[in-house]
Design an enzyme around this catalytic site. Structure first.
Site, PDB file in Angstrom:
ATOM      1  N   LYS A   2       1.105   4.065   7.382  1.00 29.69           N
ATOM      2  CA  LYS A   2       0.337   4.913   6.467  1.00 29.69           C
ATOM      3  C   LYS A   2       0.796   6.363   6.598  1.00 29.69           C
ATOM      4  CE  LYS A   2      -2.593   1.918   4.680  1.00 29.69           C
ATOM      5  NZ  LYS A   2      -1.807   0.750   5.097  1.00 29.69           N
ATOM      6  N   SER A  13       0.804  -1.224   0.000  1.00 28.08           N
ATOM      7  CA  SER A  13       0.000   0.000   0.000  1.00 28.08           C
ATOM      8  C   SER A  13       0.832   1.267   0.000  1.00 28.08           C
ATOM      9  CB  SER A  13      -0.953   0.018   1.208  1.00 28.08           C
ATOM     10  OG  SER A  13      -0.262   0.335   2.392  1.00 28.08           O
TER      11      SER A  13
END
Length: 243
Positions: free
Chosen positions: A202, A164
């Protein structure tokens, strides 16, 4: 000769890489230069690449390296301020496992690597760059890193699983080096602990009273959570890759 916008973009990329070792996203570049669309960033990047100031790294979406800066800016011509020096090559996992222990401050290693003092950083398990996985584990082993590639504070390392964050140059199998801290600025790449159960890597975005955990891969959605559900466990400061 660079145009004003080309110079501003080159300096922004150079400073971001020097500060965090991670290239800025196209959205961040667009906002920094106050452009209306990312197409303008694409044109500026192509111009900088044609002039030999930057290059795009193969097989790493949007990952950039600065090859040189204009004379008198950021060091001598040809001096590199790039993402790659933040990737320390080595046989990760070859250090004998240490007994389970709590996070400790990096301590100077007894040996020196290429004349540079190294520090030992505890590897605390795996972190998801994708769907969150179980929370950070106990220390499994240690890795060594040149001391001059770290700032102050306590550090730990995590092995990345998932894709990701590939557009930030973070690949599956990399080991990220994290500075332990419980606060971060919007735009920082952080270790976020969700509901005290799941950990993920993230980019932090603050949206009013909410926290957005943003992936660097369009295949993943941004998660927006209440501040009571997210605890910041640290900020990405470096990256190690096994070749």
């Amino acid at each position: 000769m660079l145009t004003r916008k080309q110079f501003e973009l080159l300096r922004f990329i150079h400073e971001r890489l020097r500060e965090s070792g991670v290239p800025p996203s196209f959205d961040e570049m667009k906002d920094a230069l106050d452009l209306r669309s990312k197409s303008g960033i694409h044109r500026l990047i192509m111009a900088l690449e044609e002039r030999g100031f930057i290059r795009r790294l193969p097989n790493r979406a949007r990952a950039l390296e600065v090859i040189k800066m204009p004379d008198g800016i950021g060091g001598a011509p040809g001096q590199r301020a790039r993402f790659s020096p933040s990737i320390v090559q080595g046989g990760l996992g070859q250090t004998p496992p240490a007994p389970a222990a709590n996070l400790a401050k990096p301590r100077p290693a007894t040996a020196e690597e290429n004349g540079r003092t190294t520090v030992s950083i505890p590897v605390m398990g795996r972190i998801a760059a994708g769907t969150p996985i179980s929370a950070i584990q106990d220390r499994s082993h240690s890795v060594s890193m040149p001391a001059d590639m770290l700032g102050g504070g306590e550090h730990y390392a995590l092995e990345v699983r998932g894709d990701s964050m590939i557009e930030a140059g973070i690949l599956d199998g990399d080991t990220v080096v994290i500075r332990k801290q419980d606060t971060a600025n919007t735009g920082d790449i952080i270790v976020a602990l969700i509901d005290d159960e799941e950990a993920t890597l993230k980019r932090l975005r603050k949206r009013g009273s909410s926290i957005a955990l943003e992936a660097a891969n369009p295949a993943y959605e941004t998660r927006v959570l209440g501040p009571d559900r997210v605890k910041i466990q640290g900020r990405l400061v470096n990256l190690m890759r096994r070749y």
